[in-house]
Design a protein around this motif. Structure first.
Motif, PDB file in Angstrom:
ATOM      1  N   TRP A 116     -12.465 -54.498  72.488  1.00 15.63           N
ATOM      2  CA  TRP A 116     -12.375 -54.921  73.884  1.00 15.63           C
ATOM      3  C   TRP A 116     -13.672 -55.581  74.349  1.00 15.63           C
ATOM      4  CZ3 TRP A 116      -7.456 -54.574  74.492  1.00 15.63           C
ATOM      5  CH2 TRP A 116      -6.748 -53.517  73.912  1.00 15.63           C
ATOM      6  N   THR A 117     -14.792 -54.966  74.006  1.00 18.56           N
ATOM      7  CA  THR A 117     -16.076 -55.546  74.410  1.00 18.56           C
ATOM      8  C   THR A 117     -16.319 -56.869  73.688  1.00 18.56           C
ATOM      9  OG1 THR A 117     -17.257 -54.252  72.724  1.00 18.56           O
ATOM     10  CG2 THR A 117     -17.088 -53.297  74.925  1.00 18.56           C
ATOM     11  N   PHE A 118     -15.849 -56.965  72.436  1.00 18.59           N
ATOM     12  CA  PHE A 118     -16.049 -58.209  71.693  1.00 18.59           C
ATOM     13  C   PHE A 118     -15.208 -59.342  72.289  1.00 18.59           C
ATOM     14  CE2 PHE A 118     -15.256 -61.115  68.092  1.00 18.59           C
ATOM     15  CZ  PHE A 118     -16.573 -61.450  67.812  1.00 18.59           C
ATOM     16  N   ILE A 119     -13.972 -59.033  72.664  1.00 18.07           N
ATOM     17  CA  ILE A 119     -13.142 -60.052  73.319  1.00 18.07           C
ATOM     18  C   ILE A 119     -13.788 -60.482  74.633  1.00 18.07           C
ATOM     19  CG2 ILE A 119     -10.908 -60.513  74.400  1.00 18.07           C
ATOM     20  CD1 ILE A 119      -9.644 -58.592  72.411  1.00 18.07           C
ATOM     21  N   SER A 120     -14.305 -59.505  75.373  1.00 15.70           N
ATOM     22  CA  SER A 120     -14.965 -59.816  76.642  1.00 15.70           C
ATOM     23  C   SER A 120     -16.177 -60.716  76.431  1.00 15.70           C
ATOM     24  CB  SER A 120     -15.376 -58.517  77.341  1.00 15.70           C
ATOM     25  OG  SER A 120     -16.025 -58.785  78.566  1.00 15.70           O
ATOM     26  N   LEU A 158      -6.945 -54.767  79.109  1.00 17.99           N
ATOM     27  CA  LEU A 158      -6.250 -55.866  78.451  1.00 17.99           C
ATOM     28  C   LEU A 158      -5.818 -56.924  79.462  1.00 17.99           C
ATOM     29  CD1 LEU A 158      -5.042 -57.197  75.975  1.00 17.99           C
ATOM     30  CD2 LEU A 158      -2.993 -55.786  76.288  1.00 17.99           C
ATOM     31  N   LEU A 159      -5.231 -56.479  80.564  1.00 14.71           N
ATOM     32  CA  LEU A 159      -4.806 -57.424  81.594  1.00 14.71           C
ATOM     33  C   LEU A 159      -6.010 -58.142  82.199  1.00 14.71           C
ATOM     34  CD1 LEU A 159      -2.034 -55.365  83.450  1.00 14.71           C
ATOM     35  CD2 LEU A 159      -1.746 -57.167  81.732  1.00 14.71           C
ATOM     36  N   TYR A 160      -7.104 -57.401  82.355  1.00  9.89           N
ATOM     37  CA  TYR A 160      -8.319 -58.010  82.892  1.00  9.89           C
ATOM     38  C   TYR A 160      -8.848 -59.088  81.956  1.00  9.89           C
ATOM     39  CZ  TYR A 160     -13.240 -58.603  84.029  1.00  9.89           C
ATOM     40  OH  TYR A 160     -14.469 -59.149  84.311  1.00  9.89           O
ATOM     41  N   LEU A 161      -8.839 -58.825  80.652  1.00  9.34           N
ATOM     42  CA  LEU A 161      -9.360 -59.791  79.689  1.00  9.34           C
ATOM     43  C   LEU A 161      -8.512 -61.058  79.662  1.00  9.34           C
ATOM     44  CD1 LEU A 161     -10.312 -57.430  76.723  1.00  9.34           C
ATOM     45  CD2 LEU A 161     -11.870 -58.636  78.258  1.00  9.34           C
ATOM     46  N   ILE A 162      -7.187 -60.893  79.717  1.00  7.56           N
ATOM     47  CA  ILE A 162      -6.301 -62.065  79.749  1.00  7.56           C
ATOM     48  C   ILE A 162      -6.565 -62.886  81.002  1.00  7.56           C
ATOM     49  CG2 ILE A 162      -3.900 -62.814  79.924  1.00  7.56           C
ATOM     50  CD1 ILE A 162      -3.135 -60.400  78.216  1.00  7.56           C
ATOM     51  N   LYS A 163      -6.696 -62.192  82.124  1.00 10.48           N
ATOM     52  CA  LYS A 163      -6.977 -62.876  83.388  1.00 10.48           C
ATOM     53  C   LYS A 163      -8.339 -63.566  83.340  1.00 10.48           C
ATOM     54  CE  LYS A 163      -7.758 -60.139  86.821  1.00 10.48           C
ATOM     55  NZ  LYS A 163      -7.506 -59.149  87.898  1.00 10.48           N
ATOM     56  N   LEU A 167      -8.875 -67.573  83.926  1.00  8.16           N
ATOM     57  CA  LEU A 167      -9.662 -68.074  85.047  1.00  8.16           C
ATOM     58  C   LEU A 167     -10.935 -68.782  84.589  1.00  8.16           C
ATOM     59  CD1 LEU A 167      -9.283 -65.185  87.670  1.00  8.16           C
ATOM     60  CD2 LEU A 167      -8.004 -67.326  87.470  1.00  8.16           C
ATOM     61  N   ASN A 168     -11.543 -68.285  83.520  1.00  8.57           N
ATOM     62  CA  ASN A 168     -12.740 -68.953  83.006  1.00  8.57           C
ATOM     63  C   ASN A 168     -12.406 -70.268  82.325  1.00  8.57           C
ATOM     64  OD1 ASN A 168     -15.490 -67.368  83.163  1.00  8.57           O
ATOM     65  ND2 ASN A 168     -13.918 -65.809  82.865  1.00  8.57           N
ATOM     66  N   SER A 169     -11.141 -70.481  82.014  1.00  8.04           N
ATOM     67  CA  SER A 169     -10.733 -71.739  81.393  1.00  8.04           C
ATOM     68  C   SER A 169     -10.525 -72.850  82.411  1.00  8.04           C
ATOM     69  CB  SER A 169      -9.429 -71.531  80.609  1.00  8.04           C
ATOM     70  OG  SER A 169      -9.593 -70.556  79.605  1.00  8.04           O
ATOM     71  N   LEU A 170     -10.513 -72.507  83.691  1.00  5.99           N
ATOM     72  CA  LEU A 170     -10.257 -73.519  84.717  1.00  5.99           C
ATOM     73  C   LEU A 170     -11.336 -74.599  84.736  1.00  5.99           C
ATOM     74  CD1 LEU A 170      -8.894 -71.426  87.725  1.00  5.99           C
ATOM     75  CD2 LEU A 170      -7.673 -73.139  86.376  1.00  5.99           C
ATOM     76  N   SER A 171     -12.592 -74.183  84.589  1.00  8.14           N
ATOM     77  CA  SER A 171     -13.668 -75.176  84.609  1.00  8.14           C
ATOM     78  C   SER A 171     -13.538 -76.123  83.425  1.00  8.14           C
ATOM     79  CB  SER A 171     -15.035 -74.478  84.582  1.00  8.14           C
ATOM     80  OG  SER A 171     -15.180 -73.688  83.420  1.00  8.14           O
ATOM     81  N   VAL A 172     -13.170 -75.580  82.262  1.00  8.79           N
ATOM     82  CA  VAL A 172     -12.966 -76.413  81.076  1.00  8.79           C
ATOM     83  C   VAL A 172     -11.762 -77.339  81.288  1.00  8.79           C
ATOM     84  CG1 VAL A 172     -12.363 -76.366  78.635  1.00  8.79           C
ATOM     85  CG2 VAL A 172     -14.025 -74.735  79.533  1.00  8.79           C
ATOM     86  N   PHE A 173     -10.710 -76.807  81.885  1.00  9.24           N
ATOM     87  CA  PHE A 173      -9.522 -77.614  82.171  1.00  9.24           C
ATOM     88  C   PHE A 173      -9.859 -78.791  83.083  1.00  9.24           C
ATOM     89  CE2 PHE A 173      -6.139 -78.394  85.321  1.00  9.24           C
ATOM     90  CZ  PHE A 173      -5.170 -78.936  84.497  1.00  9.24           C
TER      91      PHE A 173
END
Length: 320
Positions: free
Chosen positions: A105-109, A207-212, A216-222
């Motif tokens: 979990w921490t690694f995914i984060s 898990l839900l937090y990591l997906i979210k 959301l962090n992909s928006l700037s890249v998008f």
């Protein structure tokens, strides 16, 4: 339209550079995991006096927040200190020790930081998907097909967005597999996330937090991918699109944070609004900003990028 998208997808995966990008991303994740594993082995276990140590840190943050020297403090730093104080006090009150050992979990984060790398790779694709048709002289062959120009350009844009999603899935799945192999699932306490929302600390499903967080962090890249696509369509020069987009990817947020410490107008900039995590797990960059405001600003910028891209591509004489 599906046929056009399929053709563009095939074009992307006919390029050797595409596989180099994917391989590079996987290698970076493996290296990232190796470094994290080494640091984890060097890290000391949680001290029995962790509450006293955490309270000391909370007190230091409170002193810094009080700002006795009178210097101007950036809103982002002020919000960070408030969050750290609230988090520390919540852990002490509810007997939740700070995380010391790593888990999947921490690694995914932590791998969320690699979204910028994904953005860099996808920007290269977005910058060339239109411009390269002109530089290689294949644009005329494409336009003689029985499709309207706007459909051709739209198919290229949709393919670019699909490639971005594809790379993000590789990042998330790759981080999950590597993290699981190297660190395991961790204990039950590591599967709950503490979030700082509206000035209060709340517990969330990790898990839900990591997906979210990924989304959301992909928006700037998008948004930057969309901008790179627009520059490619307007100026037909992939190098210009790559240069401008990568520069803004790396420094746009930093510049906006510096300006936001002194002025209010930066809240209308693109980079002040792409980070929606500031409303979910932090504090707004500028006081008075809301999630609805940021979403509205991104819609405006997106509409502007699309208007320029389609306007120039459909109206300009290809012979020039």
């Amino acid at each position: 339209m599906p046929k056009l998208i399929q053709n563009e997808w095939i074009k992307i995966f006919k390029q050797t550079s595409t596989y180099i990008m994917i391989g590079f991303l996987v290698l970076v994740m493996i290296g990232w995991g190796g470094i994290a594993k080494y640091l984890d082995s060097q890290m000391a276990s949680v001290s029995d006096n962790w509450k006293e140590e955490l309270q000391t840190q909370v007190n230091e943050n409170k002193e810094m927040l009080a700002n006795p020297d009178g210097t101007i403090m950036a809103p982002s730093l002020k919000g960070y200190l408030q969050q750290e104080i609230a988090m520390g006090e919540y852990r002490i009150e509810h007997n939740i020790p700070p995380e010391q050992s790593s888990s999947v979990w921490t690694f995914i984060s932590d791998s969320v930081q690699l979204i910028s790398l994904v953005g860099l790779l996808v920007i290269v694709i977005a910058s060339g998907i239109v411009a390269n048709e002109f530089s290689r002289g294949t644009i005329k062959n494409l336009l003689i097909k029985p499709y309207k120009r706007w459909k051709i350009l739209l198919s290229k844009y949709i393919t670019t967005v699909l490639f971005l999603a594809f790379m993000l899935v590789i990042l998330f799945v790759g981080a999950s597999v590597i993290g699981l192999v190297l660190f395991g699932t961790g204990d039950a306490a590591q599967q709950t996330h503490l979030a700082y929302t509206n000035g209060a600390v709340v517990e969330q499903n990790l898990l839900l937090y990591l997906i979210k967080t990924y989304l959301l962090n992909s928006l700037s890249v998008f948004m930057l991918t969309t901008m790179a696509f627009m520059i490619s369509a307007v100026f037909r020069v992939s190098g210009l699109a790559i240069g401008i987009s990568i520069f803004l990817l790396m420094s746009g947020g930093t510049i906006t944070n510096l300006l936001a410490s002194k002025f209010e107008w930066p809240k209308y900039s693109l980079f002040a609004n792409t980070n929606l995590m500031q409303y979910i797990d932090g504090t707004p960059l500028i006081e008075g900003m809301t999630m609805s405001f940021s979403i509205t600003m991104m819609i405006i910028y997106f509409g502007l990028f699309m208007l320029l891209a389609f306007g120039f591509f459909t109206k300009r004489d290809i012979a020039n």
